[in-house]
Design a protein around this motif. Structure first.
Motif, PDB file in Angstrom:
ATOM      1  N   SER A   1       0.849  -1.195   0.000  1.00 21.13           N
ATOM      2  CA  SER A   1       0.000   0.000   0.000  1.00 21.13           C
ATOM      3  C   SER A   1       0.882   1.242   0.000  1.00 21.13           C
ATOM      4  CB  SER A   1      -0.897   0.000   1.248  1.00 21.13           C
ATOM      5  OG  SER A   1      -1.490   1.266   1.436  1.00 21.13           O
ATOM      6  N   PRO A   2       0.471   2.302  -0.731  1.00 19.85           N
ATOM      7  CA  PRO A   2       1.264   3.548  -0.711  1.00 19.85           C
ATOM      8  C   PRO A   2       1.310   4.191   0.668  1.00 19.85           C
ATOM      9  CG  PRO A   2      -0.835   3.856  -1.867  1.00 19.85           C
ATOM     10  CD  PRO A   2      -0.663   2.391  -1.651  1.00 19.85           C
ATOM     11  N   LEU A   3       0.316   3.879   1.511  1.00 16.53           N
ATOM     12  CA  LEU A   3       0.305   4.438   2.857  1.00 16.53           C
ATOM     13  C   LEU A   3       1.456   3.903   3.707  1.00 16.53           C
ATOM     14  CD1 LEU A   3      -3.527   4.379   3.592  1.00 16.53           C
ATOM     15  CD2 LEU A   3      -2.105   6.397   3.288  1.00 16.53           C
ATOM     16  N   LEU A   4       1.974   2.712   3.330  1.00 18.28           N
ATOM     17  CA  LEU A   4       3.128   2.152   4.049  1.00 18.28           C
ATOM     18  C   LEU A   4       4.302   3.115   4.006  1.00 18.28           C
ATOM     19  CD1 LEU A   4       4.811  -0.209   5.335  1.00 18.28           C
ATOM     20  CD2 LEU A   4       5.348  -0.893   3.007  1.00 18.28           C
ATOM     21  N   SER A   5       4.613   3.616   2.823  1.00 14.71           N
ATOM     22  CA  SER A   5       5.769   4.504   2.654  1.00 14.71           C
ATOM     23  C   SER A   5       5.619   5.774   3.486  1.00 14.71           C
ATOM     24  CB  SER A   5       5.942   4.873   1.174  1.00 14.71           C
ATOM     25  OG  SER A   5       6.080   3.708   0.400  1.00 14.71           O
ATOM     26  N   ILE A   6       4.406   6.357   3.472  1.00 14.86           N
ATOM     27  CA  ILE A   6       4.170   7.595   4.220  1.00 14.86           C
ATOM     28  C   ILE A   6       4.282   7.335   5.719  1.00 14.86           C
ATOM     29  CG2 ILE A   6       2.485   9.418   4.695  1.00 14.86           C
ATOM     30  CD1 ILE A   6       1.275   8.812   1.912  1.00 14.86           C
ATOM     31  N   HIS A   7       3.595   6.284   6.177  1.00 18.31           N
ATOM     32  CA  HIS A   7       3.581   5.954   7.612  1.00 18.31           C
ATOM     33  C   HIS A   7       4.986   5.679   8.140  1.00 18.31           C
ATOM     34  CE1 HIS A   7       2.707   3.907  11.350  1.00 18.31           C
ATOM     35  NE2 HIS A   7       3.161   2.760  10.886  1.00 18.31           N
ATOM     36  N   VAL A   8       5.715   4.778   7.483  1.00 21.21           N
ATOM     37  CA  VAL A   8       7.038   4.384   7.983  1.00 21.21           C
ATOM     38  C   VAL A   8       8.034   5.536   7.851  1.00 21.21           C
ATOM     39  CG1 VAL A   8       8.936   2.740   7.754  1.00 21.21           C
ATOM     40  CG2 VAL A   8       6.594   1.961   7.457  1.00 21.21           C
ATOM     41  N   SER A   9       7.969   6.282   6.750  1.00 23.61           N
ATOM     42  CA  SER A   9       8.894   7.415   6.563  1.00 23.61           C
ATOM     43  C   SER A   9       8.755   8.417   7.706  1.00 23.61           C
ATOM     44  CB  SER A   9       8.621   8.120   5.227  1.00 23.61           C
ATOM     45  OG  SER A   9       8.852   7.272   4.151  1.00 23.61           O
ATOM     46  N   LEU A  10       7.527   8.770   8.040  1.00 22.08           N
ATOM     47  CA  LEU A  10       7.301   9.749   9.103  1.00 22.08           C
ATOM     48  C   LEU A  10       7.752   9.215  10.464  1.00 22.08           C
ATOM     49  CD1 LEU A  10       3.815  11.064   7.949  1.00 22.08           C
ATOM     50  CD2 LEU A  10       5.919  12.406   8.075  1.00 22.08           C
ATOM     51  N   MET A  11       7.489   7.938  10.724  1.00 25.24           N
ATOM     52  CA  MET A  11       7.920   7.359  12.000  1.00 25.24           C
ATOM     53  C   MET A  11       9.447   7.314  12.086  1.00 25.24           C
ATOM     54  SD  MET A  11       5.095   7.018  13.497  1.00 25.24           S
ATOM     55  CE  MET A  11       5.719   6.316  15.022  1.00 25.24           C
ATOM     56  N   MET A  12      10.108   6.986  10.982  1.00 25.32           N
ATOM     57  CA  MET A  12      11.569   6.936  10.995  1.00 25.32           C
ATOM     58  C   MET A  12      12.173   8.331  11.200  1.00 25.32           C
ATOM     59  SD  MET A  12      12.325   3.805  10.845  1.00 25.32           S
ATOM     60  CE  MET A  12      10.781   3.557  11.736  1.00 25.32           C
ATOM     61  N   ILE A  13      11.555   9.341  10.596  1.00 22.69           N
ATOM     62  CA  ILE A  13      12.028  10.719  10.787  1.00 22.69           C
ATOM     63  C   ILE A  13      11.890  11.107  12.259  1.00 22.69           C
ATOM     64  CG2 ILE A  13      11.474  13.139  10.305  1.00 22.69           C
ATOM     65  CD1 ILE A  13      10.736  12.223   7.441  1.00 22.69           C
ATOM     66  N   SER A  14      10.737  10.778  12.852  1.00 20.54           N
ATOM     67  CA  SER A  14      10.523  11.147  14.261  1.00 20.54           C
ATOM     68  C   SER A  14      11.494  10.408  15.178  1.00 20.54           C
ATOM     69  CB  SER A  14       9.078  10.853  14.665  1.00 20.54           C
ATOM     70  OG  SER A  14       8.825   9.471  14.719  1.00 20.54           O
ATOM     71  N   TYR A  15      11.754   9.117  14.902  1.00 19.30           N
ATOM     72  CA  TYR A  15      12.690   8.348  15.728  1.00 19.30           C
ATOM     73  C   TYR A  15      14.108   8.917  15.608  1.00 19.30           C
ATOM     74  CZ  TYR A  15       9.128   4.660  16.239  1.00 19.30           C
ATOM     75  OH  TYR A  15       8.004   3.954  16.535  1.00 19.30           O
TER      76      TYR A  15
END
Length: 735
Positions: free
Chosen positions: A594-608
């Motif tokens: 799903s394209p939402l995977l890229s958005i979700h994980v990217s944002l979480m990785m940036i925050s971490y």
């Protein structure tokens, strides 16, 4: 008056954090449904309600509505909570089981009973759609018809069907693939309220970042940045000689190269034999080559001359108990796994362990040791050598010479090739003849039959480059060592300003490091055809990359970013190279496509990543306080951390709720109280205390704030690592 009550919402928030943390621990020993019900206990709901009421009181008393962006931000969370309560009270969730050509208008729920739909559905067909050329599922699709309508309705992973408020999701299927199980969700108002809250949240975040009068913009243009530029001056593998002893026989390099180019189905995808050979050799020896022999030569040495290779001491055994079990002091031979009676030593040890109460740790150690023997046994049996193309109803795929049922379905000429390929190559090898023509014939057949299912030329070249140039394990130690050195030297400069700090060597290092990491990640993206977010290894590589990129960007404003960035990256890369973080490249599970995977994980990785920066900056401030009290330096570090808190919390917030939307689209629940979801929320709420430091007296002191931010990182570590290895759940991809 307001000061008397402003502690109430924060006390309630802390209580909820403790409750949620406790529930994740208690829930480990409970059934999933029972564990989830803990979070909807009336007492827990009442605490959330008290938090909402007390927060509204503080918002109104502080006249927060005058600051529109901040007011909208807080109201959006209240809307989200209102949506969650509405969902809890009014929603219905069940499932419907359909067999081919059967109709039904009833859905069932174990907790909410049966409900009749205002329409009926008939299953026309169910199918598993594989990735081309493999048996690995790419999607699950149910084709249905509504009532007497002849129009086909397709429901698959991440593709739902909605009618009259009922949403249907692909959930499971019958063993014979003649039936399907659909998840059904009815939540007409809860989802709308929650999504409105998500939208308002996004608008408010953009407003805060763009508003010239916001606290974020004030911190961004703080006069301290002008005086904060720190300047100054500072600053092979050993192999046993092959000539020492004679190695077992194997194929020549030219034949090995041809064999390595053959396609094989390995780890649920089509790749090259060279990739399989490299993994085989690494698992046995710890390296991708062996005494001057390529991995493919090692592999075919075992295939053609197992009677010699079984006596070769090449299997790396780290554990002293394992070495004692096998009766060795150095490296093991395959024959060392068996005693004089041909009995398998590991099996005997497991039987003995059952009698004496063997612990989990030793059981896992034996399982890892068993894997080394198992990969040899599987190779010798031929079951892993899936290199022969045959046709099925989904198209061509690759089979092993042991798949006799499928060999029987191919034409006589190709059946002969499958049955005789290895014996023909072995005979040519034994008689010193060239077997490359046989290999090329099979390679041509593979390319011709598989067609688009075969990897592209670019993907094959990328895979070849990746296995020969990827050294992320060694690279992680180098980055971490340089990061520690840079951080120590920066701290020395802070404590002794007369000792100059020269950033240039470290800046050059991190630029070169970023280029190499970009190269490795790009190759993985080309090979897999997707963004690198599907497992723990890839997400940690992404955190390492983001840390280095942010360090280079932030270095222009504040020199502390450079050593902190290298250090955060080093820790992330080291964690990615741990044995439990599997680096293999595999196809995505259907639900992850799903394209939402890229958005979700990217944002979480940036925050971490940003949270890692905050933690190390606070650590530097704490050291400064302990060794050489300097309120000015501590305050400068605090201003930097306050600035970083904005993108950290905003990225984490949007990342969490993007994940919730993805979950709702995929399986009908935008929040399921999975341990990772819960701990991500705990982390977000914990960091929100720092956001409201002006209302919390203890956090108004600089050193206390740094201590809080340093220890708050523990919750993030639990979210990322603790859930993977301790709590489990649908988000667990480690171990």
């Amino acid at each position: 008056m307001i000061k008397r009550f402003q502690w109430i919402p924060f006390s309630l928030l802390l209580l909820l954090i403790l409750i949620m943390a406790a529930f994740t621990i208690v829930g480990r020993s409970m059934e999933e449904e029972s564990a989830i019900q803990l979070y909807s206990h009336p007492l827990v709901i009442s605490i959330w309600g008290a938090l909402v009421i007390s927060s509204l009181y503080i918002i109104m008393k502080r006249k927060l509505h005058r600051i529109k962006s901040s007011f909208l931000f807080h109201i959006s969370f209240l809307l989200i909570l209102a949506g969650a309560l509405t969902t809890h009270i009014t929603s219905y969730k069940g499932n419907i089981h359909l067999r081919e050509n059967e109709s039904s208008d009833k859905i069932y729920s174990a907790t909410q009973g049966e409900r009749q739909l205002p329409f009926s559905l008939r299953l026309k067909s169910f199918e598993i759609i594989p990735y081309q050329g493999t048996h690995t599922a790419a999607d699950f699709r149910s084709t249905l018809q509504l009532n007497s309508d002849t129009t086909d309705i397709h429901i698959s992973m991440n593709r739902i069907f909605e009618r009259e408020g009922y949403r249907f999701y692909q959930h499971s299927y019958d063993q014979d693939q003649k039936g399907t199980i659909l998840m059904v969700s009815y939540d007409k108002w809860g989802v709308r309220l929650t999504y409105t809250g998500y939208l308002l949240l996004l608008v408010s975040i953009l407003s805060i970042l763009l508003d010239k009068n916001s606290r974020f913009r004030q911190l961004l243009h703080h006069p301290v940045w002008k005086s904060l530029i720190l300047a100054g001056a500072l600053w092979g593998n050993y192999e046993e000689s092959q000539a020492a002893r004679q190695l077992p026989q194997t194929i020549d390099p030219a034949t090995a190269e041809a064999m390595g180019n053959l396609l094989i189905e390995y780890q649920d995808r089509i790749t090259t034999v060279e990739v399989y050979a490299t993994d085989f050799t690494k698992k046995l020896t710890g390296k991708s080559h062996y005494h001057g022999l390529s991995a493919t030569q090692v592999l075919f040495g075992w295939i053609f001359n197992p009677e010699e290779w079984q006596y070769e001491p090449m299997i790396k055994i780290k554990n002293s108990q394992d070495r004692e079990l096998l009766g060795i002091t150095g490296r093991a031979r395959f024959v060392d796994f068996f005693n004089s009676k041909k009995q398998y030593k590991i099996k005997l040890a497991e039987i003995e362990g059952l009698r004496n109460g063997m612990g989990d740790k030793r059981r896992k150690e034996l399982a890892k040791l068993d894997e080394k023997a198992e990969i040899i046994a599987m190779l010798e049996s031929g079951v892993t050598l899936k290199i022969f193309p045959v046709q099925s109803k989904q198209g061509y795929h690759l089979i092993a010479p042991t798949d006799t049922a499928e060999i029987a379905s191919v034409d006589e000429q190709n059946a002969m090739l499958i049955k005789n390929f290895f014996s023909l190559c072995y005979q040519s090898h034994k008689e010193g003849e060239d077997c490359v023509p046989w290999i090329e014939k099979l390679h041509h057949l593979q390319q011709n039959k598989l067609g688009e299912a075969a990897p592209s030329t670019l993907q094959l070249k990328a895979e070849h480059l990746y296995i020969h140039t990827n050294q992320t394990a060694i690279y992680s130690y180098i980055v971490l060592t340089v990061g520690i050195l840079a951080f120590i030297l920066l701290c020395i400069h802070l404590f002794h300003p007369n000792k100059r700090w020269n950033e240039k060597p470290f800046l050059l290092f991190i630029i070169l490091s970023l280029l190499y990491l970009t190269y490795c990640i790009t190759l993985r993206m080309i090979i897999s055809g997707r963004l690198p977010f599907s497992n723990g290894h890839e997400t940690l590589l992404t955190i390492g990359w983001l840390s280095q990129a942010l360090a280079i960007i932030g270095n222009r404003k504040l020199k502390v970013c450079l050593p902190v960035g290298i250090l955060v990256s080093g820790f992330a890369l080291l964690a990615s190279s741990l044995s439990d973080m599997d680096p293999k490249i595999t196809p995505l599970m259907p639900v992850l496509n799903s394209p939402l995977l890229s958005i979700h994980v990217s944002l979480m990785m940036i925050s971490y990543t940003l949270a890692g920066f905050i933690t190390l900056i606070s650590f530097a401030a704490i050291l400064t306080h302990l060794i050489r009290t300097n309120d000015e330096v501590e305050e400068r570090f605090l201003i930097l951390n306050k600035l970083l808190l904005y993108p950290t919390l905003f990225a984490m917030t949007i990342g969490i709720f993007t994940g919730a939307i993805w979950a709702n689209v995929s399986w009908g629940d935008y929040w399921a109280w999975d341990p990772k979801e819960t701990w991500a929320l705990i982390t977000l709420l914990l960091y929100s205390f720092a956001f409201h430091a002006s209302l919390i007296p203890p956090l108004q002191k600089s050193i206390n704030m740094h201590l809080f931010l340093f220890f708050a990182f523990i919750s993030l570590l639990v979210t990322y690592f603790g859930v993977n290895y301790f709590f489990g759940g649908m988000h667990s991809y480690g171990g």
